[in-house]
Design a protein around this motif. Structure first.
Motif, PDB file in Angstrom:
ATOM      1  N   ALA A   1     -20.060  10.069  26.519  1.00  0.00           N
ATOM      2  CA  ALA A   1     -18.755  10.016  25.860  1.00  0.00           C
ATOM      3  C   ALA A   1     -18.909   9.679  24.382  1.00  0.00           C
ATOM      4  CB  ALA A   1     -17.862   8.986  26.550  1.00  0.00           C
ATOM      5  N   GLU A   2     -19.783   8.719  24.064  1.00  0.00           N
ATOM      6  CA  GLU A   2     -20.008   8.361  22.662  1.00  0.00           C
ATOM      7  C   GLU A   2     -20.632   9.519  21.887  1.00  0.00           C
ATOM      8  OE1 GLU A   2     -22.177   4.702  22.418  1.00  0.00           O
ATOM      9  OE2 GLU A   2     -20.619   3.600  23.475  1.00  0.00           O
ATOM     10  N   LEU A   3     -21.536  10.230  22.521  1.00  0.00           N
ATOM     11  CA  LEU A   3     -22.157  11.372  21.870  1.00  0.00           C
ATOM     12  C   LEU A   3     -21.124  12.451  21.584  1.00  0.00           C
ATOM     13  CD1 LEU A   3     -24.757  12.688  20.856  1.00  0.00           C
ATOM     14  CD2 LEU A   3     -25.121  13.560  23.149  1.00  0.00           C
ATOM     15  N   ASN A   4     -20.214  12.682  22.538  1.00  0.00           N
ATOM     16  CA  ASN A   4     -19.170  13.678  22.333  1.00  0.00           C
ATOM     17  C   ASN A   4     -18.255  13.294  21.181  1.00  0.00           C
ATOM     18  OD1 ASN A   4     -20.075  15.336  24.374  1.00  0.00           O
ATOM     19  ND2 ASN A   4     -18.708  14.475  25.907  1.00  0.00           N
ATOM     20  N   VAL A   5     -17.906  12.020  21.071  1.00  0.00           N
ATOM     21  CA  VAL A   5     -17.034  11.561  19.989  1.00  0.00           C
ATOM     22  C   VAL A   5     -17.733  11.773  18.653  1.00  0.00           C
ATOM     23  CG1 VAL A   5     -15.967   9.530  18.948  1.00  0.00           C
ATOM     24  CG2 VAL A   5     -15.752   9.919  21.397  1.00  0.00           C
ATOM     25  N   LYS A   6     -19.000  11.375  18.574  1.00  0.00           N
ATOM     26  CA  LYS A   6     -19.747  11.525  17.327  1.00  0.00           C
ATOM     27  C   LYS A   6     -19.911  13.005  16.963  1.00  0.00           C
ATOM     28  CE  LYS A   6     -23.833   9.601  15.119  1.00  0.00           C
ATOM     29  NZ  LYS A   6     -25.042   8.807  15.329  1.00  0.00           N
ATOM     30  N   GLU A   7     -20.181  13.825  17.955  1.00  0.00           N
ATOM     31  CA  GLU A   7     -20.324  15.265  17.726  1.00  0.00           C
ATOM     32  C   GLU A   7     -19.010  15.860  17.230  1.00  0.00           C
ATOM     33  OE1 GLU A   7     -21.019  19.056  20.586  1.00  0.00           O
ATOM     34  OE2 GLU A   7     -22.454  17.419  20.817  1.00  0.00           O
ATOM     35  N   ASN A   8     -17.893  15.442  17.816  1.00  0.00           N
ATOM     36  CA  ASN A   8     -16.585  15.946  17.385  1.00  0.00           C
ATOM     37  C   ASN A   8     -16.261  15.520  15.962  1.00  0.00           C
ATOM     38  OD1 ASN A   8     -16.024  17.350  19.726  1.00  0.00           O
ATOM     39  ND2 ASN A   8     -14.973  15.632  20.684  1.00  0.00           N
TER      40      ASN A   8
ATOM     41  N   ALA B   1     -18.790   3.524  12.010  1.00  0.00           N
ATOM     42  CA  ALA B   1     -18.401   2.534  13.023  1.00  0.00           C
ATOM     43  C   ALA B   1     -19.080   2.822  14.351  1.00  0.00           C
ATOM     44  CB  ALA B   1     -16.882   2.531  13.182  1.00  0.00           C
ATOM     45  N   LEU B   2     -19.163   4.098  14.728  1.00  0.00           N
ATOM     46  CA  LEU B   2     -19.859   4.464  15.965  1.00  0.00           C
ATOM     47  C   LEU B   2     -21.333   4.107  15.892  1.00  0.00           C
ATOM     48  CD1 LEU B   2     -18.380   7.928  16.996  1.00  0.00           C
ATOM     49  CD2 LEU B   2     -18.256   5.793  18.268  1.00  0.00           C
ATOM     50  N   GLU B   3     -21.952   4.391  14.753  1.00  0.00           N
ATOM     51  CA  GLU B   3     -23.371   4.082  14.598  1.00  0.00           C
ATOM     52  C   GLU B   3     -23.623   2.580  14.640  1.00  0.00           C
ATOM     53  OE1 GLU B   3     -24.353   6.152  10.993  1.00  0.00           O
ATOM     54  OE2 GLU B   3     -24.685   8.048  12.055  1.00  0.00           O
ATOM     55  N   GLU B   4     -22.722   1.802  14.044  1.00  0.00           N
ATOM     56  CA  GLU B   4     -22.864   0.344  14.096  1.00  0.00           C
ATOM     57  C   GLU B   4     -22.685  -0.167  15.519  1.00  0.00           C
ATOM     58  OE1 GLU B   4     -20.014  -1.042  11.235  1.00  0.00           O
ATOM     59  OE2 GLU B   4     -21.308  -0.533   9.528  1.00  0.00           O
ATOM     60  N   GLN B   5     -21.751   0.446  16.248  1.00  0.00           N
ATOM     61  CA  GLN B   5     -21.546   0.076  17.641  1.00  0.00           C
ATOM     62  C   GLN B   5     -22.782   0.395  18.464  1.00  0.00           C
ATOM     63  OE1 GLN B   5     -18.309   2.157  19.515  1.00  0.00           O
ATOM     64  NE2 GLN B   5     -18.263   0.800  21.269  1.00  0.00           N
ATOM     65  N   GLU B   6     -23.378   1.568  18.223  1.00  0.00           N
ATOM     66  CA  GLU B   6     -24.593   1.950  18.936  1.00  0.00           C
ATOM     67  C   GLU B   6     -25.739   0.979  18.611  1.00  0.00           C
ATOM     68  OE1 GLU B   6     -25.424   5.961  17.800  1.00  0.00           O
ATOM     69  OE2 GLU B   6     -23.731   6.774  18.919  1.00  0.00           O
ATOM     70  N   ALA B   7     -25.860   0.590  17.339  1.00  0.00           N
ATOM     71  CA  ALA B   7     -26.909  -0.340  16.934  1.00  0.00           C
ATOM     72  C   ALA B   7     -26.700  -1.705  17.588  1.00  0.00           C
ATOM     73  CB  ALA B   7     -26.946  -0.476  15.423  1.00  0.00           C
ATOM     74  N   ALA B   8     -25.457  -2.143  17.665  1.00  0.00           N
ATOM     75  CA  ALA B   8     -25.162  -3.430  18.296  1.00  0.00           C
ATOM     76  C   ALA B   8     -25.488  -3.380  19.789  1.00  0.00           C
ATOM     77  CB  ALA B   8     -23.700  -3.804  18.085  1.00  0.00           C
ATOM     78  N   MET B   9     -25.152  -2.256  20.417  1.00  0.00           N
ATOM     79  CA  MET B   9     -25.435  -2.115  21.850  1.00  0.00           C
ATOM     80  C   MET B   9     -26.934  -2.053  22.116  1.00  0.00           C
ATOM     81  SD  MET B   9     -22.571  -2.314  23.369  1.00  0.00           S
ATOM     82  CE  MET B   9     -22.833  -1.691  24.997  1.00  0.00           C
ATOM     83  N   SER B  10     -27.682  -1.401  21.253  1.00  0.00           N
ATOM     84  CA  SER B  10     -29.126  -1.330  21.461  1.00  0.00           C
ATOM     85  C   SER B  10     -29.773  -2.677  21.206  1.00  0.00           C
ATOM     86  CB  SER B  10     -29.754  -0.253  20.570  1.00  0.00           C
ATOM     87  OG  SER B  10     -29.683  -0.627  19.217  1.00  0.00           O
TER      88      SER B  10
END
Length: 85
Positions: free
Chosen positions: A30-37, A72-81
């Motif tokens: 879902a996150e990948l789809n949002v970023k791709e869109n 914001a998505l990239e920061e969220q991904e970094a926080a999750m990782s």
């Protein structure tokens, strides 16, 4: 049915891990789809300004919004990782 109940203590951990893995994959997809869109919207915006359909000022305003959403998505991904470590 009876056999399933007897085997539940043995199969439950595997079933639980499978369920968790599926949920993680669903979320990542879902996150990948949002970023791709958002990336596609950015390209569409670039085409619109190149074709003269929108002004440069409007392009810059919308571009900033899209770039902030991607950031914001990239920061969220970094926080999750960071939680995985």
């Amino acid at each position: 049915m009876f056999l399933d109940l007897l085997m539940a203590p043995l199969t439950a951990p595997v079933t639980g891990l499978t369920w968790i893995a599926e949920k993680v994959l669903d979320q990542a997809g879902a996150e990948l789809n949002v970023k791709e869109n958002l990336g596609k919207q950015l390209l569409t915006l670039q085409l619109a300004v190149d074709m003269g359909e929108i002004s440069e000022a409007e392009f810059e305003r919308q571009e900033e919004e899209l770039l902030l959403a991607i950031q914001a998505l990239e920061e969220q991904e970094a926080a999750m990782s960071g939680f995985d470590d």
